[in-house]
Motif scaffolding. Structure first.
Motif, short mmCIF file in Angstrom:
data_model
loop_
_atom_site.label_atom_id
_atom_site.label_comp_id
_atom_site.label_asym_id
_atom_site.label_seq_id
_atom_site.Cartn_x
_atom_site.Cartn_y
_atom_site.Cartn_z
N GLY A 1 1.24 6.53 -6.85
CA GLY A 1 0.07 7.35 -7.16
C GLY A 1 0.38 8.83 -7.01
N VAL B 1 -8.46 2.04 -4.78
CA VAL B 1 -7.60 3.14 -5.24
C VAL B 1 -6.27 2.60 -5.74
N VAL B 2 -5.74 1.56 -5.06
CA VAL B 2 -4.47 0.98 -5.52
C VAL B 2 -4.62 0.40 -6.92
N HIS C 1 -5.52 11.99 -2.47
CA HIS C 1 -6.08 10.65 -2.29
C HIS C 1 -4.95 9.61 -2.23
N ARG D 1 -6.49 1.62 -9.22
CA ARG D 1 -6.43 2.78 -10.13
C ARG D 1 -5.01 3.26 -10.30
N VAL D 2 -4.21 3.18 -9.20
CA VAL D 2 -2.83 3.66 -9.29
C VAL D 2 -2.06 2.83 -10.30
N ALA E 1 -9.12 1.22 -0.10
CA ALA E 1 -7.71 1.35 -0.44
C ALA E 1 -7.36 0.41 -1.59
N VAL E 2 -7.91 -0.80 -1.57
CA VAL E 2 -7.65 -1.74 -2.68
C VAL E 2 -8.16 -1.14 -3.99
N PHE F 1 0.83 -1.21 0.00
CA PHE F 1 0.00 0.00 0.00
C PHE F 1 0.86 1.26 0.00
N PRO G 1 -9.70 6.08 1.76
CA PRO G 1 -9.15 6.47 0.46
C PRO G 1 -10.26 6.58 -0.60
N GLY G 2 -10.12 7.54 -1.50
CA GLY G 2 -11.12 7.70 -2.54
C GLY G 2 -12.05 8.88 -2.30
N THR G 3 -12.21 9.27 -1.04
CA THR G 3 -13.02 10.45 -0.75
C THR G 3 -12.21 11.38 0.14
N PRO H 1 -5.53 12.51 8.40
CA PRO H 1 -6.69 13.11 7.72
C PRO H 1 -6.83 14.60 7.99
N ARG I 1 1.87 9.61 -10.24
CA ARG I 1 1.12 9.34 -11.48
C ARG I 1 -0.15 10.16 -11.60
N PHE I 2 -0.80 10.48 -10.46
CA PHE I 2 -2.11 11.11 -10.54
C PHE I 2 -2.00 12.53 -11.10
N ILE J 1 -3.81 6.93 0.98
CA ILE J 1 -3.68 5.47 1.14
C ILE J 1 -2.52 5.15 2.06
N SER K 1 2.39 1.79 -3.40
CA SER K 1 1.34 2.21 -4.34
C SER K 1 0.98 3.67 -4.13
N TYR L 1 -10.18 9.87 5.83
CA TYR L 1 -9.39 8.69 6.18
C TYR L 1 -9.65 7.56 5.20
N VAL M 1 -11.69 1.16 5.11
CA VAL M 1 -10.42 1.69 4.62
C VAL M 1 -9.74 0.65 3.74
N LEU M 2 -9.72 -0.62 4.19
CA LEU M 2 -9.06 -1.66 3.40
C LEU M 2 -9.73 -1.82 2.05
N SER N 1 -3.48 5.95 5.77
CA SER N 1 -4.46 5.12 6.48
C SER N 1 -4.11 3.63 6.36
#
Lengths: 104, 156, 108
Positions: free
Chosen positions: A25, B72-73, A37, B75-76, B69-70, A18, B111-113, A79, A28-29, A41, A21, B109, B65-66, A44
């Motif tokens: 990111g 978003v990862v 965002h 997408r990365v 997070a997966v 994580f 990821p994604g928002t 956060p 890359r983003f 990752i 990654s 906290y 979160v998990l 958190s």
């Protein structure tokens, strides 16, 4: 305790994945807000999993307490820092990237 | 607030010599004084029952979160990331200040928002794809924060 | 395993530094530096386990707090700067209408 060792290795490996990654990111983003965002990752999921993995191999309860304190502080400050940054950026008029825009 | 700081000092120091205990008492007094000068006297509604409801919420937010997070990862690492950022306000009315902070921080906290701005009765949210924003609007997290705030009876 | 996690953290810190160098704009840089700081906390904690020195965790706690305070402080400073500049500009505009307010900061 072979089970704890295996669980610790799995958590550490997932956390490391994580974290890397999130770093990729961040590069890359396409714009500032999406990069927040990516950094989120690592704050958190990455930090939580790595610290949990370390928690499973603590030699003493004092070390465990310190790990929990670090986890608490990172979970509270991460956060908050992201929010303060995004709030300031938006107030400063940093534009939001939409699909099809050039990278910036 | 002082007992909490004292507990924190004792946990982290682990020594019970006179010198260190006196230093700890002085630190606690200084921090309380600074907190009062900064206007942080009240504990903002945190209480023992509140703290007892916290573990369940933490487990739930950990799972969230998990999962996200997966996503978003994915997408990365995808060759052409599927990013369609959306910004919108989600309702967050009728909350205590503590619940509002909990809600906004939980949004960030996960990821994604990302919460951009907190108003009286809504939170402005930036999300990587509109689906995350819709999930937030469906209100699962909002319900749980309400329940955390007021207990099961009032939380519906 | 511990060594692999440290390697991953180092790689991430290098990526964050790269973003801090490239920018563009002040917010991308602050974001990258904040991330560098939180990864440093994790790195210190993991290093404590590698060397069998759990005292390192105290340094980690301290670093986490200092990092957060630093990021907030930097943001407060830039904004106080902007507010001050705006106030001064308003005063100037009242006094001498022919002096345009200039804002030399590079916006992100």
């Amino acid at each position: 305790m072979i089970v704890l060792d295996i669980a610790s290795v799995v958590l550490l490996a997932a956390g490391a994945l994580f974290v890397v990654s999130g770093g990729v990111g961040l590069l890359r983003f396409p714009d500032f807000y999406t990069r927040v965002h990516a950094a989120g990752i690592t704050d958190s999921a990455g930090a939580g999993l790595i610290l949990l993995g370390l928690l499973l191999r603590t030699p003493s309860w004092e070390t465990g307490v310190r790990l929990l304190v670090i986890m608490l502080f990172l979970a509270l400050t991460g956060p908050t820092a992201s929010y303060v940054l995004a709030f300031a950026a938006r107030r400063d008029g940093v534009p939001i990237w939409r699909e099809g825009d050039p990278r910036r | 607030m002082a007992p909490l700081f004292a507990l924190f000092w004792v946990l982290l120091s682990g020594h019970f010599t006179t010198l260190l205990l006196v230093l700890g008492a002085l630190s606690v007094a200084l921090v309380c004084l600074l907190a009062r000068r900064a206007g942080l006297t009240a504990s903002a509604g945190a209480s023992i029952p509140h703290a007892l409801r916290l573990p369940r919420y933490l487990l739930w937010i950990g799972k969230e979160v998990l999962v996200s997070a997966v996503a978003v990862v994915r997408r990365v690492w995808s060759p052409r990331p599927d990013l369609r950022p959306a910004v919108a306000a989600t309702p967050a009315a009728g909350m205590s200040e503590l619940a509002q902070v909990t809600y906004a921080n939980s949004i960030t906290y996960t990821p994604g928002t990302l919460s951009l701005d907190v108003d009286e009765d809504q939170v402005h949210v930036h999300s990587l794809v509109p689906a995350d924003l819709e999930a937030l609007r469906a209100g699962a997290m909002l319900r749980r924060v309400h329940r955390l705030d007021q207990g099961r009876r009032a939380g519906r | 395993m511990i060594v692999a996690v440290m390697a991953a953290l180092l790689v991430t810190m290098v990526l964050a530094l790269a973003r801090a160098f490239v920018g563009p704009g002040r917010y991308n840089r602050i974001l990258a530096i904040n991330m560098f700081g939180t990864k440093t906390v994790l790195f210190v904690a993991v290093a404590g386990f590698l060397f069998g020195r759990p005292e390192f965790l105290d340094i980690g706690i301290l670093y986490a707090l200092v990092n957060f305070v630093a990021v907030v402080a930097v943001l407060r400073l830039t904004h106080y700067d902007d507010d001050l500049a705006d106030d001064l500009a308003d005063d100037l505009a009242d006094d001498l209408a022919d002096e345009p307010a200039t804002d030399g900061e590079d916006r992100a």
